[in-house]
Scaffold this motif. Structure first.
Motif, mmCIF file in Angstrom:
data_model
loop_
_atom_site.group_PDB
_atom_site.id
_atom_site.type_symbol
_atom_site.label_atom_id
_atom_site.label_comp_id
_atom_site.label_asym_id
_atom_site.label_seq_id
_atom_site.Cartn_x
_atom_site.Cartn_y
_atom_site.Cartn_z
ATOM 1 N N TYR A 46 -1.671 5.511 5.175
ATOM 2 C CA TYR A 46 -1.722 4.058 5.014
ATOM 3 C C TYR A 46 -0.318 3.525 4.781
ATOM 4 O O TYR A 46 0.348 3.878 3.808
ATOM 5 C CB TYR A 46 -2.622 3.668 3.842
ATOM 6 N N SER A 48 1.612 0.400 3.714
ATOM 7 C CA SER A 48 1.283 -0.797 2.941
ATOM 8 C C SER A 48 2.460 -1.750 2.866
ATOM 9 O O SER A 48 3.623 -1.340 2.929
ATOM 10 C CB SER A 48 0.893 -0.382 1.516
ATOM 11 N N ASN A 52 2.248 -5.579 -1.930
ATOM 12 C CA ASN A 52 0.809 -5.567 -2.169
ATOM 13 C C ASN A 52 0.384 -4.192 -2.673
ATOM 14 O O ASN A 52 0.417 -3.220 -1.925
ATOM 15 C CB ASN A 52 0.053 -5.910 -0.880
ATOM 16 N N THR A 53 0.000 -4.121 -3.931
ATOM 17 C CA THR A 53 -0.456 -2.845 -4.486
ATOM 18 C C THR A 53 -1.973 -2.768 -4.603
ATOM 19 O O THR A 53 -2.516 -1.691 -4.812
ATOM 20 C CB THR A 53 0.158 -2.616 -5.875
ATOM 21 N N ILE A 55 -4.496 -3.202 -2.389
ATOM 22 C CA ILE A 55 -5.217 -2.447 -1.360
ATOM 23 C C ILE A 55 -4.995 -0.957 -1.540
ATOM 24 O O ILE A 55 -5.945 -0.165 -1.516
ATOM 25 C CB ILE A 55 -4.779 -2.893 0.047
ATOM 26 N N GLN A 56 -3.750 -0.547 -1.741
ATOM 27 C CA GLN A 56 -3.492 0.880 -1.920
ATOM 28 C C GLN A 56 -4.153 1.408 -3.189
ATOM 29 O O GLN A 56 -4.658 2.541 -3.212
ATOM 30 C CB GLN A 56 -1.993 1.181 -1.922
ATOM 31 N N VAL A 78 0.080 7.325 1.140
ATOM 32 C CA VAL A 78 0.512 5.931 1.136
ATOM 33 C C VAL A 78 2.037 5.840 1.214
ATOM 34 O O VAL A 78 2.745 6.501 0.454
ATOM 35 C CB VAL A 78 0.031 5.202 -0.137
ATOM 36 N N THR A 80 5.207 2.632 1.973
ATOM 37 C CA THR A 80 5.334 1.176 1.901
ATOM 38 C C THR A 80 6.495 0.670 2.751
ATOM 39 O O THR A 80 7.425 1.414 3.072
ATOM 40 C CB THR A 80 5.557 0.718 0.446
ATOM 41 N N PRO A 104 -1.660 -2.863 7.554
ATOM 42 C CA PRO A 104 -1.862 -4.308 7.709
ATOM 43 C C PRO A 104 -1.593 -4.732 9.147
ATOM 44 O O PRO A 104 -0.672 -4.220 9.795
ATOM 45 C CB PRO A 104 -0.824 -4.904 6.749
ATOM 46 N N THR A 158 -9.976 -7.079 4.063
ATOM 47 C CA THR A 158 -9.790 -6.644 2.685
ATOM 48 C C THR A 158 -9.959 -7.787 1.683
ATOM 49 O O THR A 158 -10.042 -7.552 0.480
ATOM 50 C CB THR A 158 -8.393 -6.028 2.482
ATOM 51 N N LEU A 331 -6.686 -5.162 7.857
ATOM 52 C CA LEU A 331 -6.191 -3.826 8.183
ATOM 53 C C LEU A 331 -6.645 -3.399 9.572
ATOM 54 O O LEU A 331 -7.788 -3.638 9.962
ATOM 55 C CB LEU A 331 -6.701 -2.795 7.165
#
Length: 435
Positions: A46, A48, A52-53, A55-56, A78, A80, A104, A158, A331
Protein backbone atom coordinates in the motif's frame (compact mmCIF):
# COMPACT_ATOMS: atom_id res chain seq x y z
CA UNK A 1 -9.50 10.34 7.05
CA UNK A 2 -6.25 11.12 8.91
CA UNK A 3 -6.22 13.27 12.02
CA UNK A 4 -9.39 15.28 11.86
CA UNK A 5 -9.83 19.02 11.89
CA UNK A 6 -8.32 21.51 9.48
CA UNK A 7 -5.86 19.00 7.97
CA UNK A 8 -8.66 16.57 7.31
CA UNK A 9 -10.83 19.06 5.51
CA UNK A 10 -7.85 20.26 3.51
CA UNK A 11 -7.11 16.73 2.28
CA UNK A 12 -10.74 15.86 1.68
CA UNK A 13 -11.31 19.06 -0.19
CA UNK A 14 -7.98 18.52 -1.88
CA UNK A 15 -9.31 15.53 -3.70
CA UNK A 16 -12.07 17.83 -4.91
CA UNK A 17 -9.81 20.63 -6.05
CA UNK A 18 -6.17 19.64 -6.50
CA UNK A 19 -4.94 19.95 -10.07
CA UNK A 20 -3.57 17.00 -11.98
CA UNK A 21 -2.26 17.03 -15.54
CA UNK A 22 -2.66 14.27 -18.07
CA UNK A 23 -0.40 11.27 -17.45
CA UNK A 24 1.89 10.03 -20.16
CA UNK A 25 1.91 6.32 -19.47
CA UNK A 26 4.02 3.91 -21.44
CA UNK A 27 2.76 0.65 -22.82
CA UNK A 28 4.45 -1.33 -20.08
CA UNK A 29 1.98 0.03 -17.54
CA UNK A 30 -0.68 -2.45 -18.55
CA UNK A 31 -1.11 -5.96 -17.25
CA UNK A 32 0.92 -8.88 -18.54
CA UNK A 33 0.39 -12.59 -18.84
CA UNK A 34 1.91 -13.24 -15.41
CA UNK A 35 -0.60 -11.07 -13.59
CA UNK A 36 -3.98 -12.09 -12.23
CA UNK A 37 -5.36 -13.98 -9.27
CA UNK A 38 -3.71 -17.26 -10.29
CA UNK A 39 -0.19 -15.85 -10.15
CA UNK A 40 2.07 -16.52 -7.17
CA UNK A 41 1.10 -14.07 -4.45
CA UNK A 42 3.52 -11.35 -3.39
CA UNK A 43 3.19 -8.83 -0.54
CA UNK A 44 0.17 -6.55 -0.43
CA UNK A 45 1.85 -3.18 -0.94
CA UNK A 46 0.00 0.00 0.00
CA UNK A 47 1.43 3.34 -1.12
CA UNK A 48 -0.13 5.97 1.13
CA UNK A 49 -0.26 9.73 1.18
CA UNK A 50 2.28 10.74 3.84
CA UNK A 51 -0.30 13.11 5.30
CA UNK A 52 -2.98 10.46 5.69
CA UNK A 53 -2.43 7.91 8.43
CA UNK A 54 -6.03 6.82 8.97
CA UNK A 55 -6.28 4.48 5.97
CA UNK A 56 -2.97 2.77 6.69
CA UNK A 57 -3.87 2.50 10.39
CA UNK A 58 -7.19 0.89 9.48
CA UNK A 59 -5.47 -1.57 7.13
CA UNK A 60 -2.92 -2.42 9.84
CA UNK A 61 -5.73 -3.04 12.31
CA UNK A 62 -7.42 -5.34 9.81
CA UNK A 63 -4.12 -7.13 9.10
CA UNK A 64 -3.87 -8.21 12.72
CA UNK A 65 -7.60 -8.84 13.07
CA UNK A 66 -10.33 -9.67 10.58
CA UNK A 67 -7.90 -9.78 7.65
CA UNK A 68 -5.26 -11.95 9.34
CA UNK A 69 -5.85 -14.76 6.82
CA UNK A 70 -5.42 -12.38 3.89
CA UNK A 71 -2.31 -10.97 5.53
CA UNK A 72 -0.85 -14.47 5.88
CA UNK A 73 -1.21 -14.91 2.12
CA UNK A 74 0.07 -11.43 1.27
CA UNK A 75 1.70 -9.43 4.03
CA UNK A 76 0.66 -5.80 4.21
CA UNK A 77 3.56 -3.46 3.47
CA UNK A 78 3.04 0.30 3.77
CA UNK A 79 5.17 3.01 2.16
CA UNK A 80 4.37 6.72 1.89
CA UNK A 81 4.66 9.55 -0.60
CA UNK A 82 3.87 13.26 -0.01
CA UNK A 83 0.54 14.19 -1.56
CA UNK A 84 2.08 17.09 -3.50
CA UNK A 85 4.30 14.71 -5.51
CA UNK A 86 2.01 11.71 -5.45
CA UNK A 87 0.65 12.00 -8.98
CA UNK A 88 4.13 12.23 -10.45
CA UNK A 89 5.22 9.17 -8.49
CA UNK A 90 2.23 7.18 -9.72
CA UNK A 91 3.04 8.24 -13.28
CA UNK A 92 6.60 7.00 -12.85
CA UNK A 93 5.57 3.67 -11.31
CA UNK A 94 2.89 3.09 -13.94
CA UNK A 95 5.40 3.72 -16.70
CA UNK A 96 7.74 1.16 -15.11
CA UNK A 97 4.98 -1.40 -14.65
CA UNK A 98 5.61 -1.19 -10.91
CA UNK A 99 2.42 0.13 -9.38
CA UNK A 100 1.85 -1.08 -5.81
CA UNK A 101 -0.98 -3.46 -5.00
CA UNK A 102 -3.25 -0.69 -3.73
CA UNK A 103 -2.91 3.08 -3.66
CA UNK A 104 -4.87 6.38 -3.59
CA UNK A 105 -6.34 7.01 -7.03
CA UNK A 106 -4.61 10.38 -7.37
CA UNK A 107 -5.36 13.98 -6.52
CA UNK A 108 -8.16 14.32 -9.06
CA UNK A 109 -10.35 11.96 -11.09
CA UNK A 110 -8.25 12.60 -14.21
CA UNK A 111 -5.36 10.63 -12.70
CA UNK A 112 -7.31 7.40 -12.30
CA UNK A 113 -8.97 7.89 -15.69
CA UNK A 114 -5.55 7.94 -17.37
CA UNK A 115 -4.48 4.84 -15.46
CA UNK A 116 -7.66 3.08 -16.49
CA UNK A 117 -7.15 3.99 -20.14
CA UNK A 118 -3.71 2.36 -19.95
CA UNK A 119 -5.30 -0.84 -18.55
CA UNK A 120 -3.45 -0.40 -15.27
CA UNK A 121 -6.38 -0.74 -12.86
CA UNK A 122 -8.44 -3.62 -11.55
CA UNK A 123 -12.14 -3.40 -12.35
CA UNK A 124 -13.07 -3.51 -8.68
CA UNK A 125 -16.80 -3.45 -9.41
CA UNK A 126 -16.53 -6.65 -11.43
CA UNK A 127 -14.18 -8.27 -8.92
CA UNK A 128 -16.45 -7.45 -5.99
CA UNK A 129 -19.37 -8.93 -7.88
CA UNK A 130 -17.39 -12.11 -8.54
CA UNK A 131 -16.52 -12.31 -4.84
CA UNK A 132 -20.14 -11.79 -3.83
CA UNK A 133 -19.28 -8.49 -2.15
CA UNK A 134 -21.16 -6.00 -4.34
CA UNK A 135 -23.71 -5.31 -1.62
CA UNK A 136 -20.92 -4.23 0.73
CA UNK A 137 -20.59 -0.97 -1.24
CA UNK A 138 -23.31 1.51 -0.29
CA UNK A 139 -25.54 2.66 -3.18
CA UNK A 140 -24.69 6.31 -2.48
CA UNK A 141 -20.97 5.51 -2.71
CA UNK A 142 -21.41 3.59 -5.95
CA UNK A 143 -23.40 6.49 -7.40
CA UNK A 144 -20.68 8.97 -6.46
CA UNK A 145 -17.88 6.79 -7.88
CA UNK A 146 -19.65 6.32 -11.20
CA UNK A 147 -20.27 10.06 -11.53
CA UNK A 148 -16.62 10.79 -10.83
CA UNK A 149 -15.21 8.16 -13.17
CA UNK A 150 -17.40 8.29 -16.28
CA UNK A 151 -19.74 5.53 -15.19
CA UNK A 152 -16.95 3.12 -14.28
CA UNK A 153 -16.30 1.46 -10.94
CA UNK A 154 -12.59 0.94 -10.28
CA UNK A 155 -11.98 2.55 -6.89
CA UNK A 156 -12.85 1.75 -3.28
CA UNK A 157 -14.61 4.40 -1.12
CA UNK A 158 -12.56 4.80 2.06
CA UNK A 159 -14.90 7.61 3.02
CA UNK A 160 -18.35 8.76 2.07
CA UNK A 161 -18.64 12.42 2.89
CA UNK A 162 -22.01 14.00 2.37
CA UNK A 163 -22.45 17.75 2.37
CA UNK A 164 -25.24 20.03 3.42
CA UNK A 165 -26.41 22.69 5.85
CA UNK A 166 -25.48 22.26 9.51
CA UNK A 167 -27.43 24.56 11.81
CA UNK A 168 -27.50 25.64 15.44
CA UNK A 169 -30.77 24.29 16.86
CA UNK A 170 -30.82 26.67 19.83
CA UNK A 171 -30.25 29.78 17.72
CA UNK A 172 -33.01 28.63 15.40
CA UNK A 173 -35.42 27.97 18.27
CA UNK A 174 -34.58 31.26 19.99
CA UNK A 175 -35.42 33.12 16.80
CA UNK A 176 -38.53 31.12 15.92
CA UNK A 177 -37.15 29.60 12.72
CA UNK A 178 -37.02 26.06 11.38
CA UNK A 179 -34.48 24.15 9.33
CA UNK A 180 -34.70 25.27 5.67
CA UNK A 181 -36.34 22.97 3.14
CA UNK A 182 -36.34 25.46 0.25
CA UNK A 183 -34.02 28.25 -0.89
CA UNK A 184 -36.76 30.69 0.11
CA UNK A 185 -36.68 29.22 3.62
CA UNK A 186 -32.91 29.54 3.69
CA UNK A 187 -32.89 33.23 2.78
CA UNK A 188 -35.77 33.95 5.18
CA UNK A 189 -33.92 32.17 8.01
CA UNK A 190 -30.77 34.15 7.21
CA UNK A 191 -32.69 37.43 7.28
CA UNK A 192 -34.12 36.65 10.73
CA UNK A 193 -30.73 35.70 12.11
CA UNK A 194 -29.16 38.85 10.68
CA UNK A 195 -31.93 40.97 12.22
CA UNK A 196 -31.25 39.32 15.58
CA UNK A 197 -27.57 40.21 15.38
CA UNK A 198 -26.43 36.67 14.55
CA UNK A 199 -24.20 36.03 11.54
CA UNK A 200 -26.29 33.72 9.31
CA UNK A 201 -23.45 31.70 7.74
CA UNK A 202 -19.92 30.71 8.67
CA UNK A 203 -17.86 30.31 5.48
CA UNK A 204 -14.24 29.84 4.46
CA UNK A 205 -13.88 32.49 1.76
CA UNK A 206 -10.10 32.43 1.81
CA UNK A 207 -9.97 28.99 0.19
CA UNK A 208 -13.10 29.60 -1.85
CA UNK A 209 -14.38 26.06 -2.25
CA UNK A 210 -17.01 26.24 0.53
CA UNK A 211 -18.59 29.15 -1.36
CA UNK A 212 -18.44 27.47 -4.77
CA UNK A 213 -20.08 24.40 -3.23
CA UNK A 214 -23.16 26.56 -2.71
CA UNK A 215 -23.17 27.54 -6.38
CA UNK A 216 -22.85 23.93 -7.51
CA UNK A 217 -25.69 22.77 -5.29
CA UNK A 218 -27.95 25.58 -6.46
CA UNK A 219 -27.25 24.53 -10.05
CA UNK A 220 -28.12 20.91 -9.28
CA UNK A 221 -31.37 21.93 -7.63
CA UNK A 222 -32.41 24.46 -10.26
CA UNK A 223 -31.10 23.03 -13.54
CA UNK A 224 -31.01 19.33 -12.67
CA UNK A 225 -28.74 16.58 -11.37
CA UNK A 226 -26.94 16.28 -14.72
CA UNK A 227 -26.36 20.02 -15.10
CA UNK A 228 -22.60 20.05 -14.57
CA UNK A 229 -22.08 16.86 -16.54
CA UNK A 230 -23.75 18.70 -19.41
CA UNK A 231 -21.12 21.43 -19.08
CA UNK A 232 -18.34 18.83 -19.06
CA UNK A 233 -19.85 17.24 -22.19
CA UNK A 234 -20.08 20.58 -23.99
CA UNK A 235 -23.88 20.46 -24.08
CA UNK A 236 -24.24 23.53 -21.85
CA UNK A 237 -22.07 26.42 -20.66
CA UNK A 238 -21.64 28.08 -17.32
CA UNK A 239 -22.49 31.33 -19.07
CA UNK A 240 -26.02 30.05 -19.83
CA UNK A 241 -28.50 32.15 -17.89
CA UNK A 242 -29.67 29.39 -15.53
CA UNK A 243 -26.08 28.79 -14.41
CA UNK A 244 -25.35 32.50 -13.98
CA UNK A 245 -28.53 32.78 -11.91
CA UNK A 246 -27.08 30.23 -9.48
CA UNK A 247 -23.93 32.29 -9.00
CA UNK A 248 -26.10 35.38 -8.55
CA UNK A 249 -28.18 33.69 -5.85
CA UNK A 250 -25.04 33.03 -3.81
CA UNK A 251 -23.67 36.51 -4.56
CA UNK A 252 -26.93 37.92 -3.17
CA UNK A 253 -26.25 36.23 0.18
CA UNK A 254 -22.92 38.01 0.32
CA UNK A 255 -24.42 41.35 -0.72
CA UNK A 256 -26.76 41.17 2.27
CA UNK A 257 -23.86 40.52 4.63
CA UNK A 258 -24.92 36.99 5.46
CA UNK A 259 -21.33 35.66 5.40
CA UNK A 260 -20.14 38.32 7.81
CA UNK A 261 -17.42 40.90 7.32
CA UNK A 262 -14.30 40.20 5.25
CA UNK A 263 -15.30 36.66 4.27
CA UNK A 264 -12.32 36.57 1.90
CA UNK A 265 -9.96 36.59 4.88
CA UNK A 266 -11.77 33.83 6.79
CA UNK A 267 -10.02 30.45 6.59
CA UNK A 268 -11.32 26.96 7.31
CA UNK A 269 -10.37 26.87 10.99
CA UNK A 270 -11.88 30.29 11.69
CA UNK A 271 -15.15 29.41 9.95
CA UNK A 272 -15.39 26.16 11.90
CA UNK A 273 -14.76 28.05 15.12
CA UNK A 274 -17.44 30.63 14.30
CA UNK A 275 -20.03 27.89 14.03
CA UNK A 276 -18.89 25.83 17.01
CA UNK A 277 -18.81 28.86 19.32
CA UNK A 278 -22.33 29.93 18.40
CA UNK A 279 -21.31 32.99 16.41
CA UNK A 280 -23.00 31.76 13.19
CA UNK A 281 -26.33 30.04 12.74
CA UNK A 282 -25.56 27.92 9.66
CA UNK A 283 -22.54 26.26 8.12
CA UNK A 284 -22.29 24.51 4.76
CA UNK A 285 -19.77 21.70 5.13
CA UNK A 286 -19.15 17.99 4.60
CA UNK A 287 -19.59 15.20 7.11
CA UNK A 288 -15.83 15.04 7.67
CA UNK A 289 -16.54 17.90 10.11
CA UNK A 290 -18.26 15.41 12.42
CA UNK A 291 -14.90 14.85 14.13
CA UNK A 292 -14.85 18.54 15.06
CA UNK A 293 -18.51 18.50 16.04
CA UNK A 294 -18.00 15.47 18.30
CA UNK A 295 -14.97 17.02 20.02
CA UNK A 296 -16.14 18.83 23.20
CA UNK A 297 -12.92 20.85 23.30
CA UNK A 298 -13.83 22.46 19.98
CA UNK A 299 -17.61 22.33 20.12
CA UNK A 300 -18.91 24.86 22.62
CA UNK A 301 -22.52 24.64 21.47
CA UNK A 302 -22.79 20.85 21.98
CA UNK A 303 -23.22 18.06 19.47
CA UNK A 304 -26.86 17.65 20.49
CA UNK A 305 -27.44 21.23 19.41
CA UNK A 306 -26.37 20.62 15.79
CA UNK A 307 -28.83 19.65 13.08
CA UNK A 308 -28.24 18.68 9.46
CA UNK A 309 -30.33 19.10 6.31
CA UNK A 310 -29.48 18.50 2.65
CA UNK A 311 -29.11 21.55 0.43
CA UNK A 312 -32.61 23.03 0.00
CA UNK A 313 -34.72 22.78 -3.12
CA UNK A 314 -35.13 25.72 -5.49
CA UNK A 315 -38.60 26.87 -6.48
CA UNK A 316 -39.41 25.70 -10.01
CA UNK A 317 -36.14 23.79 -10.16
CA UNK A 318 -35.67 20.55 -12.06
CA UNK A 319 -33.36 18.96 -9.48
CA UNK A 320 -34.21 16.38 -6.86
CA UNK A 321 -33.08 15.94 -3.26
CA UNK A 322 -29.78 14.13 -3.89
CA UNK A 323 -27.04 14.59 -1.32
CA UNK A 324 -23.81 16.18 -2.49
CA UNK A 325 -21.04 13.68 -1.80
CA UNK A 326 -17.44 12.68 -2.27
CA UNK A 327 -15.53 9.51 -1.44
CA UNK A 328 -12.59 11.02 0.37
CA UNK A 329 -9.39 9.23 -0.66
CA UNK A 330 -10.54 6.54 -3.13
CA UNK A 331 -8.22 3.55 -3.48
CA UNK A 332 -7.34 1.75 -6.70
CA UNK A 333 -5.75 -1.65 -7.21
CA UNK A 334 -3.02 -2.42 -9.73
CA UNK A 335 -4.01 -4.95 -12.38
CA UNK A 336 -0.40 -6.07 -12.81
CA UNK A 337 -0.07 -6.79 -9.08
CA UNK A 338 -3.51 -8.36 -8.68
CA UNK A 339 -2.89 -11.90 -7.47
CA UNK A 340 -4.53 -14.32 -5.05
CA UNK A 341 -3.26 -12.31 -2.08
CA UNK A 342 -4.70 -9.07 -3.42
CA UNK A 343 -7.98 -10.82 -4.10
CA UNK A 344 -8.12 -12.09 -0.52
CA UNK A 345 -7.43 -8.57 0.74
CA UNK A 346 -10.10 -7.04 -1.51
CA UNK A 347 -12.65 -9.53 -0.20
CA UNK A 348 -11.72 -8.77 3.41
CA UNK A 349 -11.64 -5.00 2.93
CA UNK A 350 -15.11 -5.04 1.39
CA UNK A 351 -16.52 -6.99 4.32
CA UNK A 352 -14.70 -5.30 7.20
CA UNK A 353 -13.32 -1.85 6.35
CA UNK A 354 -16.56 0.02 7.10
CA UNK A 355 -16.83 -1.17 10.72
CA UNK A 356 -13.08 -0.93 11.35
CA UNK A 357 -12.85 2.69 10.14
CA UNK A 358 -15.94 3.78 12.06
CA UNK A 359 -14.69 2.14 15.24
CA UNK A 360 -11.07 3.21 14.90
CA UNK A 361 -11.36 6.79 13.67
CA UNK A 362 -15.06 7.63 13.55
CA UNK A 363 -14.89 7.70 9.75
CA UNK A 364 -18.04 7.07 7.73
CA UNK A 365 -17.03 5.13 4.63
CA UNK A 366 -18.72 3.95 1.47
CA UNK A 367 -18.68 0.38 2.79
CA UNK A 368 -21.51 -1.28 4.64
CA UNK A 369 -20.85 -1.52 8.37
CA UNK A 370 -20.69 -5.24 9.12
CA UNK A 371 -19.98 -6.16 12.72
CA UNK A 372 -19.08 -4.14 15.80
CA UNK A 373 -18.29 -0.49 15.14
CA UNK A 374 -18.13 0.44 18.81
CA UNK A 375 -20.07 3.33 20.34
CA UNK A 376 -21.06 5.77 17.60
CA UNK A 377 -21.92 9.38 18.56
CA UNK A 378 -25.57 10.23 18.02
CA UNK A 379 -24.88 12.95 15.43
CA UNK A 380 -22.63 10.62 13.44
CA UNK A 381 -25.24 7.87 13.62
CA UNK A 382 -27.98 10.17 12.31
CA UNK A 383 -25.84 11.19 9.32
CA UNK A 384 -24.89 7.57 8.69
CA UNK A 385 -28.56 6.60 8.62
CA UNK A 386 -29.25 9.33 6.08
CA UNK A 387 -26.38 8.04 3.93
CA UNK A 388 -27.61 4.46 4.19
CA UNK A 389 -31.02 5.50 2.89
CA UNK A 390 -29.59 7.44 -0.08
CA UNK A 391 -29.34 5.82 -3.49
CA UNK A 392 -28.11 8.68 -5.63
CA UNK A 393 -25.76 11.63 -5.16
CA UNK A 394 -24.44 14.72 -6.91
CA UNK A 395 -20.86 16.02 -7.05
CA UNK A 396 -19.26 19.30 -6.01
CA UNK A 397 -19.01 22.31 -8.34
CA UNK A 398 -15.47 21.72 -9.67
CA UNK A 399 -15.51 17.91 -9.69
CA UNK A 400 -15.53 17.70 -13.49
CA UNK A 401 -13.48 20.86 -14.15
CA UNK A 402 -9.90 20.88 -15.37
CA UNK A 403 -7.22 22.17 -12.96
CA UNK A 404 -7.08 25.69 -14.39
CA UNK A 405 -10.84 26.17 -14.17
CA UNK A 406 -10.86 24.84 -10.62
CA UNK A 407 -8.27 27.40 -9.55
CA UNK A 408 -10.14 30.22 -11.30
CA UNK A 409 -13.38 29.22 -9.60
CA UNK A 410 -12.02 29.09 -6.09
CA UNK A 411 -9.74 32.13 -6.22
CA UNK A 412 -12.61 34.31 -7.46
CA UNK A 413 -15.34 33.05 -5.14
CA UNK A 414 -14.75 35.66 -2.44
CA UNK A 415 -14.77 38.42 -5.05
CA UNK A 416 -18.17 37.19 -6.19
CA UNK A 417 -19.77 37.33 -2.75
CA UNK A 418 -18.01 40.61 -1.90
CA UNK A 419 -19.60 42.26 -4.93
CA UNK A 420 -16.26 42.89 -6.64
CA UNK A 421 -17.04 40.49 -9.49
CA UNK A 422 -20.42 40.03 -11.16
CA UNK A 423 -22.03 36.61 -11.44
CA UNK A 424 -21.79 36.79 -15.22
CA UNK A 425 -18.09 37.65 -15.13
CA UNK A 426 -17.40 34.96 -12.53
CA UNK A 427 -18.95 32.27 -14.72
CA UNK A 428 -17.33 33.68 -17.87
CA UNK A 429 -13.87 33.41 -16.33
CA UNK A 430 -14.39 29.75 -15.48
CA UNK A 431 -16.00 28.92 -18.81
CA UNK A 432 -13.06 30.50 -20.65
CA UNK A 433 -10.75 28.01 -18.94
CA UNK A 434 -13.06 25.12 -19.79
CA UNK A 435 -13.09 26.14 -23.46
Amino acid sequence: MFQRGRRTARLTAGLSIVAAGALALSACSGSDSSSGSDAKSGPFKYLSFSENTTIQDTLKTLASGQCADANSKAELQVTTQPQASFDQQIQLLAGQGALPSIFPAGNSPSVAKELDRSSSLVDTGAELEALGDSDDILPAAKSTIEKLYDGKDYVLPTELNVEGIWYNKKLFADNGIEAPATWGDLTADAAKLEAAGVQPFAADGKDGWPLTRLIGNYIYRSVGADALQAVADGKAKLTDQAYVDAAQAVADLGAKGYFGKSVGSIDYTTAMNQFLTGKAGMYYMGSWALANFNDPKQNQIGADNIGFVPFPTVSGGKGGSELAANVGVPLALSKKSYDSGSKAWLDCIAKNYGAAALKGSGTITGFKVNGDAGKVPALTKSVQEQIDSSTDTVLWFEALFDPKATTTSQTNAALLVNGKLSAADFMSKIQADLG
